[in-house]
Design an enzyme around this catalytic site. Structure first.
Site, PDB file in Angstrom:
ATOM      1  N   ASP A  24     -23.492 -53.289  14.745  1.00  0.00           N
ATOM      2  CA  ASP A  24     -22.232 -52.695  14.315  1.00  0.00           C
ATOM      3  C   ASP A  24     -21.779 -51.527  15.194  1.00  0.00           C
ATOM      4  O   ASP A  24     -21.389 -50.475  14.703  1.00  0.00           O
ATOM      5  CB  ASP A  24     -22.302 -52.269  12.840  1.00  0.00           C
ATOM      6  CG  ASP A  24     -22.330 -53.464  11.902  1.00  0.00           C
ATOM      7  OD1 ASP A  24     -21.362 -54.234  11.909  1.00  0.00           O
ATOM      8  OD2 ASP A  24     -23.325 -53.640  11.173  1.00  0.00           O
ATOM      9  N   ASP A  58     -27.234 -57.278  15.160  1.00  0.00           N
ATOM     10  CA  ASP A  58     -26.024 -56.954  14.404  1.00  0.00           C
ATOM     11  C   ASP A  58     -25.934 -55.433  14.218  1.00  0.00           C
ATOM     12  O   ASP A  58     -26.034 -54.927  13.121  1.00  0.00           O
ATOM     13  CB  ASP A  58     -26.089 -57.676  13.047  1.00  0.00           C
ATOM     14  CG  ASP A  58     -24.872 -57.391  12.187  1.00  0.00           C
ATOM     15  OD1 ASP A  58     -23.801 -57.131  12.741  1.00  0.00           O
ATOM     16  OD2 ASP A  58     -25.018 -57.430  10.944  1.00  0.00           O
ATOM     17  N   LYS A  89     -23.985 -64.488   7.154  1.00  0.00           N
ATOM     18  CA  LYS A  89     -24.773 -63.667   8.066  1.00  0.00           C
ATOM     19  C   LYS A  89     -25.944 -64.490   8.583  1.00  0.00           C
ATOM     20  O   LYS A  89     -26.400 -65.423   7.923  1.00  0.00           O
ATOM     21  CB  LYS A  89     -25.271 -62.419   7.307  1.00  0.00           C
ATOM     22  CG  LYS A  89     -25.906 -61.350   8.172  1.00  0.00           C
ATOM     23  CD  LYS A  89     -25.963 -60.021   7.416  1.00  0.00           C
ATOM     24  CE  LYS A  89     -26.687 -58.960   8.238  1.00  0.00           C
ATOM     25  NZ  LYS A  89     -26.494 -57.619   7.678  1.00  0.00           N
ATOM     26  N   ASP A 129     -15.505 -53.963  11.201  1.00  0.00           N
ATOM     27  CA  ASP A 129     -16.773 -53.648  10.557  1.00  0.00           C
ATOM     28  C   ASP A 129     -17.724 -53.049  11.579  1.00  0.00           C
ATOM     29  O   ASP A 129     -18.422 -53.775  12.282  1.00  0.00           O
ATOM     30  CB  ASP A 129     -17.377 -54.918   9.929  1.00  0.00           C
ATOM     31  CG  ASP A 129     -18.574 -54.589   9.045  1.00  0.00           C
ATOM     32  OD1 ASP A 129     -18.854 -53.392   8.858  1.00  0.00           O
ATOM     33  OD2 ASP A 129     -19.223 -55.527   8.542  1.00  0.00           O
ATOM     34  N   ASP A 131     -17.845 -62.468  10.729  1.00  0.00           N
ATOM     35  CA  ASP A 131     -18.181 -61.152  11.278  1.00  0.00           C
ATOM     36  C   ASP A 131     -18.739 -61.390  12.677  1.00  0.00           C
ATOM     37  O   ASP A 131     -19.666 -62.188  12.862  1.00  0.00           O
ATOM     38  CB  ASP A 131     -19.218 -60.467  10.362  1.00  0.00           C
ATOM     39  CG  ASP A 131     -19.598 -59.063  10.820  1.00  0.00           C
ATOM     40  OD1 ASP A 131     -19.919 -58.903  12.013  1.00  0.00           O
ATOM     41  OD2 ASP A 131     -19.581 -58.141   9.994  1.00  0.00           O
ATOM     42  N   HIS A 179     -22.499 -61.435  13.221  1.00  0.00           N
ATOM     43  CA  HIS A 179     -23.344 -62.210  12.307  1.00  0.00           C
ATOM     44  C   HIS A 179     -23.768 -63.567  12.839  1.00  0.00           C
ATOM     45  O   HIS A 179     -24.017 -64.502  12.081  1.00  0.00           O
ATOM     46  CB  HIS A 179     -22.642 -62.373  10.956  1.00  0.00           C
ATOM     47  CG  HIS A 179     -22.624 -61.111  10.168  1.00  0.00           C
ATOM     48  ND1 HIS A 179     -22.265 -61.054   8.842  1.00  0.00           N
ATOM     49  CD2 HIS A 179     -22.964 -59.848  10.512  1.00  0.00           C
ATOM     50  CE1 HIS A 179     -22.355 -59.805   8.414  1.00  0.00           C
ATOM     51  NE2 HIS A 179     -22.772 -59.060   9.415  1.00  0.00           N
ATOM     52  N   HIS A 193     -14.235 -59.821  10.541  1.00  0.00           N
ATOM     53  CA  HIS A 193     -14.858 -58.505  10.659  1.00  0.00           C
ATOM     54  C   HIS A 193     -15.103 -58.323  12.149  1.00  0.00           C
ATOM     55  O   HIS A 193     -16.095 -58.817  12.693  1.00  0.00           O
ATOM     56  CB  HIS A 193     -16.176 -58.439   9.878  1.00  0.00           C
ATOM     57  CG  HIS A 193     -15.985 -58.049   8.454  1.00  0.00           C
ATOM     58  ND1 HIS A 193     -17.034 -57.767   7.602  1.00  0.00           N
ATOM     59  CD2 HIS A 193     -14.850 -57.842   7.736  1.00  0.00           C
ATOM     60  CE1 HIS A 193     -16.547 -57.433   6.416  1.00  0.00           C
ATOM     61  NE2 HIS A 193     -15.231 -57.470   6.468  1.00  0.00           N
ATOM     62  N   GLU A 220     -18.514 -63.946   3.085  1.00  0.00           N
ATOM     63  CA  GLU A 220     -18.983 -63.567   4.426  1.00  0.00           C
ATOM     64  C   GLU A 220     -20.430 -63.982   4.657  1.00  0.00           C
ATOM     65  O   GLU A 220     -21.324 -63.600   3.920  1.00  0.00           O
ATOM     66  CB  GLU A 220     -18.850 -62.039   4.599  1.00  0.00           C
ATOM     67  CG  GLU A 220     -19.345 -61.544   5.954  1.00  0.00           C
ATOM     68  CD  GLU A 220     -19.213 -60.028   6.116  1.00  0.00           C
ATOM     69  OE1 GLU A 220     -18.769 -59.351   5.162  1.00  0.00           O
ATOM     70  OE2 GLU A 220     -19.555 -59.525   7.205  1.00  0.00           O
ATOM     71  N   TRP A 224     -19.830 -60.056   0.319  1.00  0.00           N
ATOM     72  CA  TRP A 224     -20.992 -60.174   1.197  1.00  0.00           C
ATOM     73  C   TRP A 224     -22.203 -59.729   0.391  1.00  0.00           C
ATOM     74  O   TRP A 224     -22.145 -58.704  -0.294  1.00  0.00           O
ATOM     75  CB  TRP A 224     -20.865 -59.310   2.457  1.00  0.00           C
ATOM     76  CG  TRP A 224     -22.182 -59.314   3.193  1.00  0.00           C
ATOM     77  CD1 TRP A 224     -22.689 -60.330   3.950  1.00  0.00           C
ATOM     78  CD2 TRP A 224     -23.200 -58.291   3.151  1.00  0.00           C
ATOM     79  NE1 TRP A 224     -23.950 -60.008   4.387  1.00  0.00           N
ATOM     80  CE2 TRP A 224     -24.295 -58.776   3.923  1.00  0.00           C
ATOM     81  CE3 TRP A 224     -23.301 -57.044   2.550  1.00  0.00           C
ATOM     82  CZ2 TRP A 224     -25.463 -58.030   4.094  1.00  0.00           C
ATOM     83  CZ3 TRP A 224     -24.466 -56.301   2.723  1.00  0.00           C
ATOM     84  CH2 TRP A 224     -25.533 -56.787   3.490  1.00  0.00           C
TER      85      TRP A 224
HETATM   86  C1  RNT Z   1     -23.129 -56.616   6.463  1.00  0.00           C
HETATM   87  C2  RNT Z   1     -21.743 -57.109   6.449  1.00  0.00           C
HETATM   88  C3  RNT Z   1     -20.811 -56.388   5.539  1.00  0.00           C
HETATM   89  C4  RNT Z   1     -21.016 -54.904   5.563  1.00  0.00           C
HETATM   90  C5  RNT Z   1     -19.947 -54.127   4.864  1.00  0.00           C
HETATM   91  C6  RNT Z   1     -20.366 -52.751   4.545  1.00  0.00           C
HETATM   92  O1  RNT Z   1     -23.885 -57.173   7.441  1.00  0.00           O
HETATM   93  O2  RNT Z   1     -21.232 -57.125   7.745  1.00  0.00           O
HETATM   94  O3  RNT Z   1     -19.511 -56.735   5.839  1.00  0.00           O
HETATM   95  O4  RNT Z   1     -21.124 -54.416   6.857  1.00  0.00           O
HETATM   96  O5  RNT Z   1     -19.474 -54.826   3.786  1.00  0.00           O
HETATM   97 ZN    ZN Z   2     -19.119 -57.606   7.959  1.00  0.00          ZN
END
Ligand code: RNT
Ligand code: ZN
Length: 412
Positions: A290, A288, A222, A320, A253, A256, A280, A220, A179
């Site tokens: 998290d 986003d 985003k 994640d 993810d 994302h 993720h 990955e 990523w």
């Molecule tokens: C960032 C991505 C990525 C990170 C990690 C730390 O937006 O989601 O996966 O969160 O790799």
């Molecule tokens: Zn991620």
């Protein structure tokens, strides 16, 4: 209660023991970065950057490798089943020395591989293309400066070799996920050249062929990040195309995409064209953000699709999220168990009846079955799964965390 639940499920054609077997063999890759707010152990580590943000200052953050391992050991003891460790490159065992990102070697991660071996778990890996002076422009693999691009290419190449070594030593393929934060705050004048450079850099990263039994490459995407609101080079379309063309794994993810866009519906499409899926599992609240994963509609929908598509075999489930405003061990355990509970609920679906109703175009019955299955005693099956694995059930989970907090975390 379990025996009653089992009978009730059997009466609608659901084999509970079979569901428990699948649960036991489905591991979740625990993201190491929940334990220390994505700081890592590089000498003189800088602030978290590149659009990533952790909020909160709850006491007890792991400050050393030993503390992080101690915390992870506790978390593993709170989770039924056998899981994996998902490590970022900044978490190497650098012995206080400053090691440039493009100079990382297997040796810096040997103690982690050994730890995984001792725990009997597999390991996944990630190059860390953020929180670094060479990422301060918000660009890494797509940077117009050749020197910066090549620096990150070398870092990602080294990461793949480390992943392959871990996979080989642990006897279980390591998923190495790339990523990058690359993007722009405001409207770019030339999107194409960034994407062309990203493709070239990725081709260089993946040029060395590695044994797929040791290392699986993933990319990955985003939608946007802080500081990359208008343009993200590695968008979903970019990586979907790249992964399909080059047959790498694709990482979805959950945070994302647009706030109301789930990833569950993407699974069946993506798996038609890429060999492996990496998830993720995360929870975005308005962005986003998290947040800790919950046993919510979005997570349940993801797990339903994995089960319904028979995709557990080529899906790697990772997490994640990072929340520093609550006890970090509780966050890890609650989030991972929420993903597991969602998977269990999916496995206990009256699948045959649902398929039958759908084939008969009896959508009234289909909808009714879906609502009915939410009301069935799945939680008795979950408690039994915890009991068989000798880990706390829902009623005693927090107690264990609090004891550790008062004995260990509060002394940090
Ligand atoms: C960032 C991505 C990525 C990170 C990690 C730390 O937006 O989601 O996966 O969160 O790799
Ligand atoms: Zn991620």
């Amino acid at each position: 209660m379990f025996e009653q639940a089992k009978e009730m499920y059997a009466s609608i054609g659901v084999d509970v023991e079979n569901a428990l077997e699948v649960m036991a063999s489905t591991s979740i890759s625990l993201h190491c970065w929940q334990g220390d707010d994505v700081r890592g152990f590089e000498a003189g580590a800088t602030e978290l950057g590149s659009g990533l943000a952790v909020t909160g200052n709850y006491p007890g953050r792991a400050r050393t490798i030993d503390e992080l391992r101690q915390d992870l050991e506790l978390v593993l003891g709170l989770l039924p089943g056998t899981h994996r460790l998902n490590l970022h490159a900044i978490y190497g065992d650098f012995g206080g020395k400053s090691v440039e990102r493009d100079a990382i070697e297997v040796g810096h991660f040997q103690s982690w591989i050994d730890w995984c071996k001792a725990e009997g778990i597999g390991m996944d890996f990630n190059p860390s293309c953020f929180s670094h002076p060479k990422a301060d422009d918000g660009l890494t693999l797509s940077h117009p400066d050749k020197g910066i691009r090549e620096f990150w290419v070398r870092h990602c190449q080294a990461s793949r070799r480390i992943g392959a070594a871990a996979g080989e030593q642990l006897g279980s393929a390591c998923v190495t996920n790339v990523w990058i934060p690359d993007g722009m705050k405001d409207l770019p004048a030339d999107r194409m050249s960034y994407r062309q450079r990203l493709e070239q850099s990725l081709d260089a990263v993946f040029a060395q062929s590695l044994n797929k039994a040791h290392n699986i490459d993933a990319v990955e995407s985003k939608l946007f990040g802080i500081g990359s609101e208008s343009f993200v080079v590695g968008s979903h379309e970019f990586y979907l195309g790249y992964a399909a063309k080059n047959q790498t794994a694709l990482c979805l993810d959950a945070g994302h995409f647009h706030p109301t866009e789930g990833i569950a519906d993407k699974i069946s499409s993506v798996l038609m064209y890429v060999p492996h899926l990496l998830l993720h599992v995360s929870r975005g609240v308005r962005w986003d953000s998290d947040h800790v994963v919950l046993f919510d509609d979005a997570t349940q929908a993801i797990m339903q699709e994995l089960v319904r598509c028979d995709a557990l075999g080529n899906t790697h489930i990772g997490l994640d999220f990072f929340d520093a405003s609550i006890n970090r061990i509780a966050a890890w355990a609650i989030g991972t168990r929420a993903a597991q509970k969602s998977l269990l609920l999916a496995l206990l679906e009256p699948r045959a009846q649902l398929l039958e109703a759908e084939a008969e175009r009896d959508y009234t019955r289909r909808l009714s079955l879906l609502e009915m299955s939410k009301a069935l005693p799945w939680s008795s099956v979950w408690e039994e799964f915890c009991r068989r694995n000798e880990v706390p059930g829902e009623l005693t989970l927090l107690e264990k965390v609090k004891t550790y907090e008062s004995k260990v975390l509060s002394a940090r």
